[in-house]
Design an enzyme around this catalytic site. Structure first.
Site, PDB file in Angstrom:
ATOM      1  N   ARG A 184     -76.110 -19.756  -8.231  1.00  0.00           N
ATOM      2  CA  ARG A 184     -75.542 -19.896  -6.258  1.00  0.00           C
ATOM      3  C   ARG A 184     -77.258 -19.269  -6.526  1.00  0.00           C
ATOM      4  NH1 ARG A 184     -69.981 -18.827  -5.152  1.00  0.00           N
ATOM      5  NH2 ARG A 184     -70.659 -18.674  -3.309  1.00  0.00           N
ATOM      6  N   CYS A 242     -71.033 -11.257  -1.776  1.00  0.00           N
ATOM      7  CA  CYS A 242     -70.316 -12.352  -2.610  1.00  0.00           C
ATOM      8  C   CYS A 242     -70.175 -13.368  -1.593  1.00  0.00           C
ATOM      9  CB  CYS A 242     -69.181 -12.354  -3.169  1.00  0.00           C
ATOM     10  SG  CYS A 242     -67.755 -12.138  -1.944  1.00  0.00           S
TER      11      CYS A 242
END
Length: 294
Positions: A184, A242
């Site tokens: 990611r 995050c």
């Protein structure tokens, strides 16, 4: 049957992380509150440490007015929810989750941001508790506790916004750490939330939260210092991010255990930064493209 455990001692956690061996003999002691901060598929599960109360990050303990998930609520809302959970200013709190150490670190950081320091994360969470042969409560939770008298004393700087992160990326003494997976971070894997650009902030470094854990428990302090030190070097201030502000708090916990002070959590995290906007995004070669207009 598990071996007999010693009798209760002080209910004040010795630090930000405690093990099942610390909690078990103190469970049910006056002044000790255990909170289940599980999210996602584990949220509201009918299996818990006996007497645990629900710290609902997916619900009441997020700001309902925010367009991104898991936003820190205001002090008034936080106080109301903590008092409904029976938390008193004089209490000690242990938070856990059903995934190991995942969302419990978020609850610990939220309490800290509201000026409450007698809180700790249960290392290994519910899996460690059950794995030690300790009792687990099943079914509906018990009656609501008597209201608490929790008082918020908000601390500035523990949660920061996108403008603070932009500034931090340009500060020589600050490192911005991203807890998402390497795929990611690079943009090679799509984001699980629709409409977000793939990639990362220019200048950020990647430390997937799972890499500072082993089998659902936090790694020893020496290993944490090495993991952070390899990326941070001599820089002392950390800003952690995050996907939605949850596992960033695992990095905040790891940083605390490693001896860093002054860490900040980017509350909006990639749920905000990754939206189509002028905020800059870097994609590594072969990374996923963002949505139109990104």
């Amino acid at each position: 049957m598990p071996a007999a455990l010693p009798g209760p001692r002080s209910a004040t956690p010795p630090g930000p992380l405690v093990g099942v061996g610390w909690l078990a003999p103190r469970l049910g002691a006056p002044g000790l509150v255990v909170l289940d901060a599980s999210v996602g598929a584990h949220r509201g599960a009918a299996r818990r440490i006996p007497g645990a109360r629900t710290f609902d990050i997916d619900g009441a303990l997020s700001d309902p007015s925010s367009p991104v998930p898991h936003t820190m609520p205001g002090a008034d809302r936080f106080v109301r929810e903590m008092r409904a959970l029976g938390v008193r200013d004089a209490d000690a709190v242990v938070v856990y989750d059903a995934a190991g150490v995942y969302s419990s670190a978020r609850a610990w950081w939220m309490l800290r941001a509201m000026g409450f320091d007698r809180a700790a994360v249960l290392d290994g969470g519910l899996p460690a508790w059950a794995g030690a042969g300790l009792p687990v409560e099943e079914g509906a939770p018990g009656p609501a506790p008597a209201p608490g008298d929790f008082t918020a004393r908000p601390r500035a700087g523990l949660f920061v916004g996108s403008a603070d992160v932009v500034a931090a990326l340009a500060e020589p003494g600050t490192t911005v750490l991203d807890a998402r997976s390497r795929e990611r971070f690079s943009g090679a894997a799509p984001e699980p939330r629709a409409g977000l650009r793939g990639g990362h902030m220019p200048g950020a470094v990647n430390l997937p939260f799972g890499e500072i854990q082993h089998e659902g428990r936090m790694r020893p302090a020496a290993e944490l210092r090495a993991a952070f030190g390899d990326l941070v070097g001599e820089r002392e201030r950390l800003v952690v991010s995050c996907g939605s502000g949850v596992t960033a708090c695992v990095l905040a916990l790891g940083a605390e255990l490693a001896g860093y002070r002054g860490t900040a959590v980017y509350d909006g995290s990639w749920s905000e930064w990754g939206l189509p906007s002028p905020l800059p995004v870097v994609r590594e070669r072969g990374g996923a493209e963002g949505p139109p207009g990104a």
